[in-house]
Design an enzyme around this catalytic site. Structure first.
Site, PDB file in Angstrom:
ATOM      1  N   VAL A   1      12.959  -1.203  -7.983  1.00  0.00           N
ATOM      2  CA  VAL A   1      11.915  -0.371  -7.382  1.00  0.00           C
ATOM      3  C   VAL A   1      11.775  -0.577  -5.873  1.00  0.00           C
ATOM      4  O   VAL A   1      10.978   0.104  -5.225  1.00  0.00           O
ATOM      5  CB  VAL A   1      10.547  -0.596  -8.061  1.00  0.00           C
ATOM      6  CG1 VAL A   1      10.584  -0.110  -9.500  1.00  0.00           C
ATOM      7  CG2 VAL A   1      10.123  -2.059  -7.974  1.00  0.00           C
TER       8      VAL A   1
ATOM      9  N   TYR B   1      -4.865 -17.400  -7.169  1.00  0.00           N
ATOM     10  CA  TYR B   1      -4.231 -16.075  -7.255  1.00  0.00           C
ATOM     11  C   TYR B   1      -3.676 -15.640  -5.902  1.00  0.00           C
ATOM     12  O   TYR B   1      -2.704 -14.894  -5.832  1.00  0.00           O
ATOM     13  CB  TYR B   1      -5.241 -15.056  -7.796  1.00  0.00           C
ATOM     14  CG  TYR B   1      -4.596 -13.873  -8.471  1.00  0.00           C
ATOM     15  CD1 TYR B   1      -3.735 -14.056  -9.550  1.00  0.00           C
ATOM     16  CD2 TYR B   1      -4.849 -12.578  -8.045  1.00  0.00           C
ATOM     17  CE1 TYR B   1      -3.145 -12.975 -10.171  1.00  0.00           C
ATOM     18  CE2 TYR B   1      -4.268 -11.488  -8.667  1.00  0.00           C
ATOM     19  CZ  TYR B   1      -3.411 -11.700  -9.728  1.00  0.00           C
ATOM     20  OH  TYR B   1      -2.823 -10.615 -10.336  1.00  0.00           O
TER      21      TYR B   1
ATOM     22  N   LYS C   1      -3.189  -6.802  -5.525  1.00  0.00           N
ATOM     23  CA  LYS C   1      -3.950  -6.086  -6.541  1.00  0.00           C
ATOM     24  C   LYS C   1      -5.079  -5.272  -5.921  1.00  0.00           C
ATOM     25  O   LYS C   1      -5.411  -4.184  -6.399  1.00  0.00           O
ATOM     26  CB  LYS C   1      -4.506  -7.059  -7.584  1.00  0.00           C
ATOM     27  CG  LYS C   1      -3.445  -7.728  -8.434  1.00  0.00           C
ATOM     28  CD  LYS C   1      -2.555  -6.722  -9.164  1.00  0.00           C
ATOM     29  CE  LYS C   1      -1.606  -7.414 -10.127  1.00  0.00           C
ATOM     30  NZ  LYS C   1      -0.664  -6.463 -10.778  1.00  0.00           N
TER      31      LYS C   1
END
Length: 265
Positions: A70, A160, A167
């Site tokens: 991708v 994270y 995100k």
């Protein structure tokens, strides 16, 4: 008759049988959907990525199993050309792709490298826009696009780090895509799942502690699993959600509503 009988769709992002997308695929298939799949192209002769995907899709009657990097526009174009030739039109796309270099992910966010930041955003966010654009051209009668996100894009989740930035950008991309594709009757949403043991999760901070925190703090007092996400995804790509778009649907036992982390007695 299954909820998705007669519908066709693509799932991108299955790494192995523990992937969230793997659980999603099994539930969608059980509801009657015809599915096509992509996998990260292999660099060696053993085709490990392809073989892992084939282990997952065994019994799912895959209509397409093709490589797609991708980060390359030509790969995306070739993949969806294969989809068009083998499946014709499609009704939905599931995007479950994310990546950040491990070295950068383990650093404090402000210390990540420029190259690592660009790489993470390219794979985790731009790929969603690029594949959505290609998939939309095959949704001649409208359709549904669903991304996989996480609460770390809304609030700080220690460990994270860089992926939280990705995100957050993904969440906003979902909303803009929903607006821009709405006139074509294409709905765009995301699922924000609680922590699930996957290959990607192993690179995130103290994942075991995160599981314990969710179980202790969430109103339902338990963690979610891949099947829970699969059922939620089924709803979002089905006609039952025909008036829902631009939403971030949390499947996390209610953890996201909590304003504190007081443990239950």
């Amino acid at each position: 008759m299954g909820l998705l009988e007669g519908k066709r769709g693509i799932i991108m992002g299955i790494a192995n049988d523990r992937s969230i997308a793997s659980s999603i695929a099994k539930v969608l298939h059980s509801e009657g959907a015809k599915l096509g799949f992509s996998y990260l192209p292999d660099t060696g002769e053993r085709e490990r990525n392809k073989q892992r995907l084939l282990q997952v899709t065994d019994g799912l009657d895959p209509q397409v199993v093709c490589p797609c990097d991708v980060t390359k526009d030509d790969d995306i174009k070739a993949f969806f050309q294969d989809v068009k030739e083998k499946m014709g039109t499609i009704d939905f796309l599931i995007h479950s792709i994310a990546f950040a270099p491990t070295a950068d992910l383990k650093l404090n966010t402000i210390e990540c490298s420029r190259e690592g930041f660009a790489n993470a955003m390219d794979v985790s966010v731009y790929s969603f826009l690029a594949t959505s654009r290609a998939a939309a051209d095959l949704m001649v009668d409208g359709g549904s696009i669903c991304a996989m996100t996480y609460y770390g894009g809304e609030k700080v989740m220690p460990g994270y780090n860089l992926m939280g930035l990705c995100k957050s950008a993904l969440d906003t991309s979902v909303k803009y895509a929903a607006y821009e594709l709405g006139s074509r009757n294409i709905r765009v949403n995301a699922i924000s799942a609680g922590p699930i043991k996957t290959l990607a999760a192993s690179a995130v901070g103290d994942f075991k502690s995160m599981l314990g925190m969710y179980e202790s703090v969430s109103p339902l007092g338990r963690n979610v699993d891949g099947g829970d996400v699969g059922h939620g995804t089924t709803f979002l790509v089905s006609d039952l959600s025909r008036m829902i778009t631009g939403e971030i649907m949390h499947i996390d036992a209610g953890f996201n509503i909590m304003g504190g982390t007081v443990l239950k007695s």
